[in-house]
Scaffold this motif. Structure first.
Motif, short mmCIF file in Angstrom:
data_model
loop_
_atom_site.label_atom_id
_atom_site.label_comp_id
_atom_site.label_asym_id
_atom_site.label_seq_id
_atom_site.Cartn_x
_atom_site.Cartn_y
_atom_site.Cartn_z
N GLY A 1 0.84 -1.19 -0.04
CA GLY A 1 0.01 0.26 -0.15
C GLY A 1 0.92 1.40 0.18
O GLY A 1 0.77 2.14 -0.59
N ARG A 2 1.72 1.15 1.04
CA ARG A 2 2.72 2.22 1.03
C ARG A 2 3.48 2.50 -0.17
O ARG A 2 3.90 3.62 -0.61
N VAL A 3 3.98 1.36 -0.95
CA VAL A 3 4.70 1.36 -2.29
C VAL A 3 3.84 2.43 -3.19
O VAL A 3 4.29 3.14 -4.10
N ARG A 4 2.59 1.82 -3.31
CA ARG A 4 1.76 2.39 -4.55
C ARG A 4 1.56 3.78 -3.80
O ARG A 4 1.87 4.62 -4.79
N GLN A 5 1.30 4.08 -2.79
CA GLN A 5 1.11 5.75 -2.39
C GLN A 5 2.38 6.43 -2.72
O GLN A 5 2.18 7.57 -3.13
N LYS A 6 3.53 5.88 -2.41
CA LYS A 6 4.73 6.51 -2.60
C LYS A 6 5.12 6.70 -4.23
O LYS A 6 5.43 7.75 -4.48
N ALA A 7 4.77 5.63 -4.95
CA ALA A 7 4.88 5.69 -6.25
C ALA A 7 4.15 6.86 -6.88
O ALA A 7 4.55 7.54 -7.77
N VAL A 8 3.04 7.03 -6.29
CA VAL A 8 1.88 8.08 -6.84
C VAL A 8 2.69 9.33 -6.40
O VAL A 8 2.67 10.40 -7.40
N GLU A 9 2.82 9.49 -5.34
CA GLU A 9 3.37 10.99 -4.61
C GLU A 9 4.62 11.16 -5.33
O GLU A 9 4.97 12.50 -5.61
#
Lengths: 162, 900
Positions: free
Chosen positions: B374-382
């Motif tokens: 979840g964090r990876v996805r979020q970071k990738a978007v950020e």
């Protein structure tokens, strides 16, 4: 395999060194003889699909694989007649040996520095990048080829696409 | 020595080799030092040598030798720091220490232990000398200090004597012959030279020093190159031999073949190093990181003796350290967190190396927190690496692979250990540069494992020779999975097309196919009766590559391509074949990427596992049915209202159309068969009872008659292809079978048209005339408007258009600006010239190139203008115009970009 080359010497002027000469279409070129590794007759070649157009193929130079550059295409000249087999001039560059496919090998000449001039501004762009200068011989002009730039196709591709 | 493990033995052996070398140099240095006592470099060298030996002894628990060298080091440090000056006595003392050290080393080599060689007296003497030196610092004249030491001339003489004449060493229990011959060399010199018996034995049994020599890496590389050449020459000879029948040549070439293979193997071995060489400093790295982060980490290693080519060892060093640090930093949690999660406070990291199919696998894993996807996805978007909607669609596996993208980091704070976002991408590129692949798997809460697969060696590899377009190419054997021959009669069926891409059914799963000829732009020279396909693996995915012919496998020497060809990802290099010709080595990954068999990140052909992870959006419930020759037709289940079985007797005719009374209304029936295959005898409507799929279209319904309702599936649609056929949207693959998608608007449209023709028209639906020379655009617009509930009549030119206006009196006319014969203006003026048509609004359609000028609008010829392909603008403009024309308002409605 190397063809015999006779030495032509100008009289009484300051020499700027020995140069191997060769013909590509109607252009008379030369390269510093120290850069020339060897001269070969036509060699069987392995084409490289999808490679830049100027690359004719790969040749086996006693176990070393050398890229052959078709000088006519490299310089944007009309294609060589089919019955005419190209000659290989293997030149050493900082990135290894490269074979230049030319029409005919000429003499090794000792050239006079006083005949030297920078390339004229009006020559074709694809040729301008690779010509270091011009020697004004009595009957013709001799173009000094920059082997490093000839071997560097990154710029060539750009100039083609532009 | 029995109580020492084999690893220790190995360490001791290395220690011995190194120490012997150092001592030999020490001899020279000391002699040199005597000549130039002030040379600080020499002093430093001597000091360092003793220091090294001392350190190693401490580590290996050779306490006596440690004491001895420690004292020597003390003495030397005084010399080095200029606290005292060197004199011959001191040199002798040091030399004596050197000899003593040699003896101890010899004893260690012979039986693995120091034995009783204590050299207590020498150690004591060294200590005393050093102490005297310390004391002498206070004295102004250092020379005096030397004179004061308890090693007077007599003793000095004794020391020198010892060098030439062996002092009795009663404590030595080891027979001389078992000692290192060099250690005993000076002793023998002084003693007697006749001990031939013993000497021979010593020579017969090589010591660690004799059995190993250090060879420059450059020489090894050169040897490897030469062996490469030899392999090529051997290949040429073998080929030459195969062409003629000469028994002698045959025998000789076979012998050459064998010897070359053995030589190649041998030279290759010289370059092999155990991976433990790289691993040995990792425990330290782990410890340091663990301490600095307040974590408890244990490191376990398995397979440290797995051997790899030297160049590869070098290349994986940095990536490995990086991975280990990453694991410590991000992977393993703080002890408190671990305890809370029910795990032991101490985290475990493991390193594992093993050979598998000509490759070496290296795993770096931990039992830590795992990667928070979840964090990876979020970071990738950020970080702007992926768009938000894209991030959600990524499978877990794809999300995990995001961490290999440049600039990616999930760590909240940048530590000095990791988290700067440079790393995993560099690790990946390093590994890929040496022909390896990296893969990461992670389970949240259970840990992460990174698996690296790298080739054993880079120089000589086995390869499969294939032909394509008359040229030979080599495929590295490591990428090769299997060879498949597709027979002629069956080959047409064996290769199927999905979305225009060829696939092959291999043991029940679809394998994407690429054609080498197409990729390389070569012409197939021979019309093959059977196709040859090689199944290749790139990264973790597989694909089939169709080639003209498969020749044989060969050991090939990889030669790099010139700089001019470096940009071509299709080739991994070139090699010279047996006949001296150059052949290109295919880069399997590059080929896969060029051919598009793996597609873009989100379009990847998914494996079964991936399909499971597929997001809901791409996964829809589909109703599968059969009609006529269409065996599998799919309709989104969400559009289906009901499935009915209706008896033939209930069908009534209404205005040429078939209808049934259904739930107090009239349900028009559309035969799918007739729709898709006009002219073919209708099979679905003759069955009794009929299978009817009922759709809801606004407040009315349409019944679609099919042959059979097959199934309702919930499956990923792996690929789609548009279809030009009327009634079909396109085709795709559902449940591994190619399935056609029904165009529902066409079905509803068919029902509408029959509705319209019926004399008692109950619909108040507006008729719209679409005038365009292109039937494609007419269809496009009609299907769009049909969904909006309008009835559409069509015209392809001015004459037809006027005719249609007269017949169906449309509520709106949509016309292309370039309507034949002379443009839409003629139609507009024709309409405006008749009073009953004056009020019909006209909507103009433009191509993107043909812009409607504002004066055309001002002239009142057209009431609106839209871009042809912008269906939503067309629809909104239509509804606006229809409404406004009803209220008789002449309002200009502009929609779409074309008007602006």
């Amino acid at each position: 395999m190397a063809t015999a080359m006779s030495l032509v010497r100008p009289e009484g002027t300051q020499s700027s060194g020995l140069f191997s000469t060769f013909l590509v279409s109607d252009l008379f070129f030369c390269i510093d003889v120290l850069q020339v590794q060897e001269v070969l007759r036509y060699q069987p070649m392995t084409p490289v699909p999808q490679a830049p157009e100027a690359i004719e193929g790969l040749i086996n130079l006693r176990g070393q694989i050398v890229t052959a550059i078709e000088m006519r295409r490299r310089l944007g000249l009309p294609p060589r007649p089919e019955e005419m087999a190209p000659m290989n001039i293997v030149v050493s560059t900082t990135d290894g040996a490269v074979s230049l496919l030319v029409d005919e090998i000429g003499d090794v000449m000792e050239l006079s520095a006083s005949d030297y001039e920078h390339p004229p501004a009006n020559i074709d762009q694809s040729a301008f990048d690779v010509i270091k200068g011009v020697y004004k011989l009595q009957d013709k002009l001799l173009l000094v080829l920059d082997a490093e730039r000839i071997a560097d196709l990154t710029k060539w591709r750009q100039s083609i696409s532009n | 020595m029995d109580n020492r493990s084999s690893e220790d033995q190995e360490t001791i052996r290395e220690f011995l080799i190194e120490s012997h070398e150092n001592l030999t140099r020490l001899d020279q240095d000391l002699v040199e030092l005597e000549k130039h006592p002030q040379n600080p470099d020499l002093l430093r060298n001597v000091f360092r040598t003793f220091h090294t030996i001392k350190g190693a002894c401490g580590f290996l628990a050779f306490t006596n030798l440690e004491k001895l060298t420690h004292q020597a080091e003390n003495l030397l440090s005084q010399l080095r720091d200029g606290k005292r000056e060197l004199n011959p006595d001191l040199v002798s003392l040091i030399l004596e220490t050197v000899d003593a050290t040699r003896k101890v080393l010899g004893a260690i080599e012979a039986n693995g232990e120091e034995g009783a060689l204590a050299f207590g007296e020498l150690t004591e003497r060294l200590r005393a000398t050093a102490q005297m030196g310390e004391a002498s610092v206070t004295k102004p004249v250092p020379v005096q200090a030397a004179a004061c030491e308890p090693a007077p001339a007599a003793q000095t003489a004794a020391i020198e004597q010892k060098q030439s004449e062996p002092q009795p060493q009663p404590q030595i229990e080891v027979p001389w012959k078992e000692l290192d011959p060099r250690a005993a060399e000076d002793r023998r010199k002084g003693q007697r030279r006749q001990a031939t018996n013993g000497d021979n034995e010593e020579i017969a049994r090589p010591s660690a020093v004799d059995a190993n020599i250090r060879v420059g890496v450059g020489l090894l590389d050169k040897l490897m190159d030469l062996v490469g050449e030899l392999v090529l020459t051997r290949n040429q000879i073998l080929q030459f031999n195969a062409e003629r029948e000469d028994a002698v040549l045959n025998a000789t070439s076979q012998r050459l073949n064998l010897i070359t293979s053995e030589l190649q193997e041998g030279v290759m071995k010289t370059r092999m190093q155990p991976i433990g060489v790289v691993w040995q400093n990792l425990p330290r790295v782990v410890r340091d990181v663990a301490v600095s982060l307040g974590k408890q980490i244990e490191i376990k290693m398995d397979g440290a003796d797995t051997e790899l080519d030297r160049t590869i060892i070098e290349a994986i060093k940095d990536p490995l350290i990086h991975l280990v640090r990453n694991s410590c930093d991000h992977g393993i949690e703080l002890p408190a967190v671990r305890m809370a999660a029910g795990k032991p406070a101490q985290g475990t990291m493991f390193l594992r190396a093993y050979h598998e199919g000509g490759q070496v696998n290296i795993e770096v894993g931990d039992d830590g927190a795992g990667v928070d996807l979840g964090r990876v996805r979020q970071k990738a978007v950020e970080q702007g690496i992926v768009r938000p909607e894209h991030a959600e669609k990524l499978s877990d596996r794809e999300a995990l692979n995001l961490i290999f993208l440049p600039g990616f980091s999930t760590v909240k704070t940048v530590t000095n250990i990791s988290g700067r976002g440079v790393g995993m991408d560099v690790v990946k590129s390093h590994i890929e540069k040496i022909g390896g692949a990296i893969d990461i798997s992670s389970r949240q809460g259970e840990g992460t494992t990174v698996k690296i697969r790298i080739p054993l060696t880079l120089a000589i590899i086995p390869g499969l020779v294939v032909t394509s377009g008359g040229e030979r190419f080599v495929i590295p054997q490591v990428s090769l999975l299997e060879l498949i021959r597709l027979e002629t009669d069956a080959s047409g069926k064996h290769i199927e097309y999905v979305h225009g891409s060829p696939v092959y059914r291999r043991r029940g799963s679809l394998l994407p196919i690429a054609f080498l000829n197409q990729i390389l732009g070569l012409r197939t020279t021979i019309e093959n009766e059977a196709l040859s396909m090689v199944v290749l693996q790139a990264e973790d995915r597989q694909f089939g590559l169709v080639v003209d012919g498969i020749n044989d496998t060969q050991e090939i020497v990889v030669k790099p391509l010139g700089k001019q060809l470096k940009g071509l990802t299709l080739y991994a290099g070139a090699t010279i074949m047996g006949d001296g010709h150059v052949s290109l080595i295919l880069d399997v990954l590059g080929i896969a990427q060029r051919s598009g068999v793996f597609g873009e990140l989100r379009e990847q052909i998914r494996t079964a596992e991936k399909a499971k992870n597929q997001v809901e959006l791409e996964q829809q419930r589909l109703l599968l049915c059969r009609a006529g020759s269409f065996q599998r037709l799919a309709v989104p289940l969400s559009l289906v209202a009901r499935l009915e079985e209706l008896p033939q007797s209930s069908v009534e005719l209404a205005g040429g159309g078939r209808v049934v009374q259904y739930r107090d209304s009239i349900l028009p029936l559309v035969s799918l068969c007739a729709l898709l295959e006009p002219g073919v005898p209708d099979t679905n409507c003759s069955a009794d009872p009929m299978q009817v799929v009922v759709f809801n279209d606004g407040d009315r319904s349409v019944g679609m008659v099919v042959d059979e309702i097959i199934d309702i599936v919930e499956d990923a649609v792996t690929a789609r292809q548009k279809s030009a056929r009327r009634g079909l949207l396109g085709s795709g693959v559902i449940g591994k079978r190619v399935t056609d998608f029904l165009d529902l608007s066409e079905v509803i449209g068919a029902a509408k048209s029959s509705w319209l023709k019926s004399p008692n028209r109950i619909s108040d639906s507006k008729v719209i005339l679409v005038a365009d020379s292109s039937s494609f655009f007419r269809n496009l617009i009609r299907s769009g408007l049909a969904m909006e509930g309008y009835s559409v009549v069509e015209a392809s030119n001015l004459e037809e258009a006027l005719h249609q206006v007269e017949r169906s009196s449309p509520a709106l006319v949509i016309t292309a600006l370039d309507l034949p014969p002379k443009g839409a203006s003629l139609l507009a003026s024709a309409l405006r010239s008749r009073s009953e048509w004056k009020s019909i609004p006209i909507l103009a359609l433009t191509d993107s190139e043909v812009q409607l000028t504002s004066c055309d609008l001002k002239a009142g010829q057209f009431q609106g203008c839209c871009a042809k392909l912008d269906m939503s603008s067309v629809c909104s403009a239509v509804s606006a115009l229809v409404t406004s024309s009803q209220s008789k308002a002449r309002e200009l409605a502009c929609a779409g970009e074309g008007a602006n």
